[in-house]
Design an enzyme around this catalytic site. Structure first.
Site, PDB file in Angstrom:
ATOM      1  N   ASP A 197       3.377  13.265  33.589  1.00  0.00           N
ATOM      2  CA  ASP A 197       2.239  14.072  34.043  1.00  0.00           C
ATOM      3  C   ASP A 197       2.445  14.443  35.511  1.00  0.00           C
ATOM      4  O   ASP A 197       2.743  13.589  36.348  1.00  0.00           O
ATOM      5  CB  ASP A 197       0.932  13.286  33.873  1.00  0.00           C
ATOM      6  CG  ASP A 197      -0.290  14.150  34.094  1.00  0.00           C
ATOM      7  OD1 ASP A 197      -0.787  14.716  33.119  1.00  0.00           O
ATOM      8  OD2 ASP A 197      -0.735  14.245  35.253  1.00  0.00           O
TER       9      ASP A 197
ATOM     10  N   ASN B 110      -2.496  24.581  41.521  1.00  0.00           N
ATOM     11  CA  ASN B 110      -3.018  25.867  41.027  1.00  0.00           C
ATOM     12  C   ASN B 110      -4.070  26.437  41.964  1.00  0.00           C
ATOM     13  O   ASN B 110      -4.103  27.641  42.232  1.00  0.00           O
ATOM     14  CB  ASN B 110      -3.609  25.683  39.634  1.00  0.00           C
ATOM     15  CG  ASN B 110      -2.559  25.717  38.536  1.00  0.00           C
ATOM     16  OD1 ASN B 110      -1.521  26.343  38.680  1.00  0.00           O
ATOM     17  ND2 ASN B 110      -2.832  25.038  37.433  1.00  0.00           N
TER      18      ASN B 110
ATOM     19  N   HIS C 290      -1.914  30.366  39.993  1.00  0.00           N
ATOM     20  CA  HIS C 290      -1.370  29.980  38.692  1.00  0.00           C
ATOM     21  C   HIS C 290       0.076  30.425  38.496  1.00  0.00           C
ATOM     22  O   HIS C 290       0.818  29.809  37.736  1.00  0.00           O
ATOM     23  CB  HIS C 290      -2.257  30.535  37.567  1.00  0.00           C
ATOM     24  CG  HIS C 290      -3.562  29.805  37.451  1.00  0.00           C
ATOM     25  ND1 HIS C 290      -3.710  28.638  36.736  1.00  0.00           N
ATOM     26  CD2 HIS C 290      -4.779  30.067  37.980  1.00  0.00           C
ATOM     27  CE1 HIS C 290      -4.955  28.219  36.815  1.00  0.00           C
ATOM     28  NE2 HIS C 290      -5.635  29.071  37.563  1.00  0.00           N
TER      29      HIS C 290
ATOM     30  N   ASP D 244       2.873  27.926  37.269  1.00  0.00           N
ATOM     31  CA  ASP D 244       3.823  28.142  36.172  1.00  0.00           C
ATOM     32  C   ASP D 244       5.262  27.926  36.640  1.00  0.00           C
ATOM     33  O   ASP D 244       6.107  27.438  35.893  1.00  0.00           O
ATOM     34  CB  ASP D 244       3.673  29.564  35.613  1.00  0.00           C
ATOM     35  CG  ASP D 244       2.427  29.720  34.748  1.00  0.00           C
ATOM     36  OD1 ASP D 244       1.788  28.694  34.439  1.00  0.00           O
ATOM     37  OD2 ASP D 244       2.095  30.865  34.387  1.00  0.00           O
TER      38      ASP D 244
ATOM     39  N   GLU E 140      -0.051  20.347  32.154  1.00  0.00           N
ATOM     40  CA  GLU E 140       0.991  19.775  33.026  1.00  0.00           C
ATOM     41  C   GLU E 140       1.587  18.489  32.448  1.00  0.00           C
ATOM     42  O   GLU E 140       2.225  17.716  33.151  1.00  0.00           O
ATOM     43  CB  GLU E 140       0.402  19.487  34.422  1.00  0.00           C
ATOM     44  CG  GLU E 140      -0.601  18.346  34.474  1.00  0.00           C
ATOM     45  CD  GLU E 140      -2.037  18.763  34.174  1.00  0.00           C
ATOM     46  OE1 GLU E 140      -2.959  18.061  34.640  1.00  0.00           O
ATOM     47  OE2 GLU E 140      -2.233  19.790  33.472  1.00  0.00           O
TER      48      GLU E 140
END
Length: 361
Positions: free
Chosen positions: A220, A228, A233, A237, A263
């Site tokens: 994680d 973010n 975003h 990504d 994530e």
């Protein structure tokens, strides 16, 4: 009405139809090798899946027991396909160079047998090499069989891969997780049976894991929401893409890498023991910590892991154990690795046998 005994062997078309009903990539490759062995009437065929970045490859071998009856060779029950990671043999390297230079299959007379090495291309690169022996040189008809089968089935294989991959990272998607974990759990149970005195020979032959175990880890990204929020975003990504790239570099080609959602990632891999699993996961954690992500610079991960055993083999149990270890890592400083088994032994987790619930300290 046609008698089934007089129907003859299945046609190439029927075999293609059968192959393209398969939705499991590993089973697809197994069936493809078996089909080629039957069509070419050979008792052994190997597939070398090449790596573009190392001298290692994955070898899958299919063998068929043969029996003699009135001087006619007949096929008996097929053995399982054995898969292992090996250094590319020199003979296969030579064949690869020949194929790359000539764009033709490699055919070499060795004693009274012809060694045939046949390429499987993907994006104009050799993805794999098929290797088998014949008592004669490869005929045009046999080449047509192989070319037709590979052309059609590998287009299907590409579609199969696409349906099982996460569109952003290219890792396996969550939908494929349960099927894979159930398959591994079955292997673990079979391994336990095969080690018993009364385990039958078929179980022992199918199980090639020895004393090794499977490890499942949940990975994680720490504070991903803030990434973010601060950078947008698109950069989020980018972090997911780069992390998946490092995953592919750090783990072996045969290890199962999933984007589990958001994530969160999952890796399932084969290890001799927990200590070796911890080394691999810690090495990956350190690589991510040292990696310089554009604009963001440092990103860290928390990892929760568990071994897959015959006593805890249900998908929900396995992922639950790893999730408890991840929870502990997240709540005790992040950027760290914890194994469920170690937390249990140290008393940081107490498992209540009668209810299956877990207490944290």
């Amino acid at each position: 009405m046609i008698n089934k005994k007089d129907a003859g062997p299945p046609s190439l078309l029927n075999r293609l139809v059968s192959l393209t009903t398969i939705r499991d990539v590993e089973l697809f490759e197994t069936s493809l090798l078996k089909t080629l062995a039957e069509l070419l009437k050979i008792n052994q065929i190997a597939m070398y899946r090449l790596s573009q970045t190392s001298m290692m490859c994955w070898l899958s071998t299919h063998s068929t027991n043969l029996i003699q009856d009135d001087n006619k060779r007949q096929f008996s029950e097929s053995q399982e396909i054995y898969t292992s990671e090996i250094v590319i043999p020199e003979e296969i390297k030579s064949a690869q160079l020949w194929v790359e230079t000539t764009k033709k299959p490699y055919i070499q007379l060795q004693g009274n047998q012809y060694l045939v090495v046949y390429p499987i291309f993907a994006a104009n690169k050799i993805e794999s090499l098929l290797s088998f022996e014949l008592s004669h040189s490869l005929t045009e008809g046999e080449m047509l069989i192989i070319t037709s089968l590979l052309s059609i089935t590998y287009n299907f294989r590409s579609l199969l891969d696409e349906s099982q991959k996460d569109k952003l990272t290219g890792l396996l998607n969550r939908q494929t997780f349960e099927a894979n974990i159930n398959k591994i759990s079955s292997l673990t149970l079979n391994s336990d049976i095969s080690q018993q005195p009364n385990g039958n020979e078929q179980d022992r032959r199918r199980t090639k894991t020895g004393t090794e175990e499977f490890c499942l880890a949940i990975i994680d990204i720490d504070d991903f929401k803030s990434i973010n929020d601060r950078f947008g975003h698109i950069m989020g990504d980018e972090v997911l893409l780069l992390l998946s790239y490092v995953m592919k570099q750090n783990f072996r080609a045969k290890d199962l890498l999933f984007r589990f959602g958001g994530e969160e990632f999952v890796v399932i891999f084969h290890v001799p023991d927990q200590a070796e699993a911890a080394k691999a996961l810690e090495r990956f954690r350190e690589k991510i910590e040292a990696y310089r992500f554009p604009q963001i610079n440092t990103v860290t991960i928390s990892v929760g892991a568990t071994l897959i055993s015959e006593t805890h083999h249900l998908a929900s149990e396995i992922i639950g154990r790893a999730d408890q270890a991840l929870y502990h890592a997240k709540n005790n400083g992040k950027n760290q690795l914890h194994f469920y088994e170690s937390l249990l032994e140290s008393g940081h987790i107490v498992e209540k046998k009668e209810t299956g619930t877990i207490d944290f300290f």
